[in-house]
Motif scaffolding. Structure first.
Motif, mmCIF file in Angstrom:
data_model
loop_
_atom_site.group_PDB
_atom_site.id
_atom_site.type_symbol
_atom_site.label_atom_id
_atom_site.label_comp_id
_atom_site.label_asym_id
_atom_site.label_seq_id
_atom_site.Cartn_x
_atom_site.Cartn_y
_atom_site.Cartn_z
ATOM 1 N N UNK A 1 0.751 -1.196 0.112
ATOM 2 C CA UNK A 1 -0.122 -0.091 0.361
ATOM 3 C C UNK A 1 0.755 1.476 -0.025
ATOM 4 N N UNK A 2 2.385 1.510 0.477
ATOM 5 C CA UNK A 2 3.255 2.038 0.270
ATOM 6 C C UNK A 2 4.349 1.684 0.384
ATOM 7 N N UNK A 3 5.186 2.684 0.352
ATOM 8 C CA UNK A 3 7.247 2.051 0.257
ATOM 9 C C UNK A 3 7.517 1.352 1.793
ATOM 10 N N UNK A 4 7.049 2.399 2.908
ATOM 11 C CA UNK A 4 7.437 1.730 4.358
ATOM 12 C C UNK A 4 6.636 -0.162 3.883
ATOM 13 N N UNK A 5 6.159 -0.152 3.576
ATOM 14 C CA UNK A 5 4.763 -1.609 3.137
ATOM 15 C C UNK A 5 5.347 -2.193 2.812
ATOM 16 N N UNK A 6 6.160 -1.498 1.624
ATOM 17 C CA UNK A 6 6.934 -2.199 0.213
ATOM 18 C C UNK A 6 7.782 -2.902 0.660
ATOM 19 N N UNK A 7 8.631 -1.936 1.610
ATOM 20 C CA UNK A 7 10.194 -2.515 1.565
ATOM 21 C C UNK A 7 10.490 -3.711 2.829
ATOM 22 N N UNK A 8 9.610 -3.889 3.723
ATOM 23 C CA UNK A 8 9.294 -5.774 4.178
ATOM 24 C C UNK A 8 9.343 -6.308 3.551
ATOM 25 N N UNK A 9 8.985 -5.601 2.257
ATOM 26 C CA UNK A 9 8.148 -7.391 1.992
ATOM 27 C C UNK A 9 9.144 -7.385 0.758
ATOM 28 N N UNK A 10 9.882 -6.575 0.936
ATOM 29 C CA UNK A 10 10.929 -7.265 -0.587
ATOM 30 C C UNK A 10 12.376 -7.584 -0.029
ATOM 31 N N UNK A 11 12.041 -7.225 1.590
ATOM 32 C CA UNK A 11 13.602 -8.435 1.554
ATOM 33 C C UNK A 11 12.521 -9.639 1.633
ATOM 34 N N UNK A 12 11.560 -9.981 2.311
ATOM 35 C CA UNK A 12 10.568 -11.559 1.850
ATOM 36 C C UNK A 12 10.943 -11.809 0.898
ATOM 37 N N UNK A 13 9.594 -11.092 -0.102
ATOM 38 C CA UNK A 13 9.693 -11.853 -1.161
ATOM 39 C C UNK A 13 10.431 -11.656 -2.924
ATOM 40 N N UNK A 14 11.918 -10.837 -2.470
ATOM 41 C CA UNK A 14 12.971 -10.233 -3.316
ATOM 42 C C UNK A 14 12.076 -10.838 -5.303
ATOM 43 N N UNK A 15 11.105 -9.823 -5.358
ATOM 44 C CA UNK A 15 10.258 -9.496 -6.359
ATOM 45 C C UNK A 15 11.225 -9.410 -7.992
ATOM 46 N N UNK A 16 11.118 -9.653 -8.726
ATOM 47 C CA UNK A 16 11.886 -10.134 -10.237
ATOM 48 C C UNK A 16 11.867 -8.487 -10.456
ATOM 49 N N UNK A 17 10.766 -7.291 -10.396
ATOM 50 C CA UNK A 17 10.580 -6.486 -11.138
ATOM 51 C C UNK A 17 9.624 -5.536 -9.861
ATOM 52 N N UNK A 18 9.630 -4.124 -10.158
ATOM 53 C CA UNK A 18 8.919 -3.336 -9.002
ATOM 54 C C UNK A 18 7.851 -2.202 -9.730
ATOM 55 N N UNK A 19 6.958 -1.928 -9.990
ATOM 56 C CA UNK A 19 6.148 -0.715 -10.214
ATOM 57 C C UNK A 19 5.420 -0.409 -8.983
ATOM 58 N N UNK A 20 6.306 1.015 -8.479
ATOM 59 C CA UNK A 20 5.426 2.021 -8.083
ATOM 60 C C UNK A 20 4.782 3.688 -8.184
ATOM 61 N N UNK A 21 4.139 3.647 -7.597
ATOM 62 C CA UNK A 21 3.443 5.011 -7.599
ATOM 63 C C UNK A 21 4.380 5.806 -7.206
ATOM 64 N N UNK A 22 3.917 6.990 -7.667
ATOM 65 C CA UNK A 22 4.978 8.188 -7.639
ATOM 66 C C UNK A 22 4.169 8.705 -6.081
ATOM 67 N N UNK A 23 2.598 9.182 -6.172
ATOM 68 C CA UNK A 23 2.263 10.067 -5.399
ATOM 69 C C UNK A 23 1.336 9.044 -4.026
ATOM 70 N N UNK A 24 2.173 8.469 -3.180
ATOM 71 C CA UNK A 24 1.785 8.189 -1.879
ATOM 72 C C UNK A 24 1.722 8.373 -0.538
ATOM 73 N N UNK A 25 1.384 8.682 0.765
ATOM 74 C CA UNK A 25 1.519 9.377 1.340
ATOM 75 C C UNK A 25 2.700 8.139 3.038
ATOM 76 N N UNK A 26 2.962 8.930 2.951
ATOM 77 C CA UNK A 26 4.145 8.751 4.190
ATOM 78 C C UNK A 26 5.875 8.196 3.635
ATOM 79 N N UNK A 27 5.847 7.663 2.148
ATOM 80 C CA UNK A 27 7.011 7.414 1.828
ATOM 81 C C UNK A 27 6.354 7.725 0.046
ATOM 82 N N UNK A 28 6.822 8.439 -0.533
ATOM 83 C CA UNK A 28 6.511 9.055 -1.994
ATOM 84 C C UNK A 28 7.730 7.170 -2.848
ATOM 85 N N UNK A 29 7.003 7.740 -4.050
ATOM 86 C CA UNK A 29 7.750 6.812 -5.120
ATOM 87 C C UNK A 29 8.874 6.999 -5.169
ATOM 88 N N UNK A 30 8.879 8.282 -4.928
ATOM 89 C CA UNK A 30 11.118 8.359 -5.159
ATOM 90 C C UNK A 30 11.309 8.425 -4.074
#
Length: 131
Positions: free
Chosen positions: A38-67
């Motif tokens: 749902x956002x960058x913080x949520x993603x960072x925890x999941x990236x380490x666990x799931x090791x995705x091959x490619x990541x699509x990220x929205x720019x405008x997000x609360x807390x931690x934006x796409x950039x």
């Protein structure tokens, strides 16, 4: 020549439930395994666990934006080669340039089509199998 997306792990980070659902549906139909965040913080925890091959990220997000999210992914030595595709409803040159500065590999404007999503995967994921 058909490209198979089987066992390909794709992460979609977007605060919009609609966008996450749309992307997930399109990608699952193509055979991808989809991880959503749902956002960058949520993603960072999941990236380490799931090791995705490619990541699509929205720019405008609360807390931690796409950039910020992209910069954190690219600054991590383990994930710096993972392709990151920015998603935005804004088609501005400034946004594209800023995306490149933080290390994104491509920029897609919303609403995106199935062919745009799969095209980005084909362009950036090296180990896709062609049948």
């Amino acid at each position: 020549m058909e490209v198979t997306y089987e066992s390909l792990k794709v992460m979609v980070i977007d605060d919009s439930k609609t966008i996450r659902r749309t992307a997930e549906t399109l990608l699952k139909k193509a055979g991808c395994m989809v991880i959503t965040a749902t956002d960058g913080f949520d993603a960072l925890a999941k990236i380490a666990d799931t090791r995705p091959d490619i990541i699509f990220v929205d720019i405008m997000m609360p807390r931690l934006d796409g950039y910020q999210t992209c910069a954190l992914i690219k600054n991590n030595s383990e994930f710096k080669t993972t392709p990151v595709i920015m998603l935005s409803s804004k088609d501005g040159l400034f946004d594209k340039a800023k995306g490149r500065i933080v290390g994104s590999d491509q920029y897609l404007t919303k609403p995106f089509s199935k062919s745009e999503l799969l095209g980005a995967i084909e362009a950036h994921v090296k180990h896709l199998k062609a049948s």
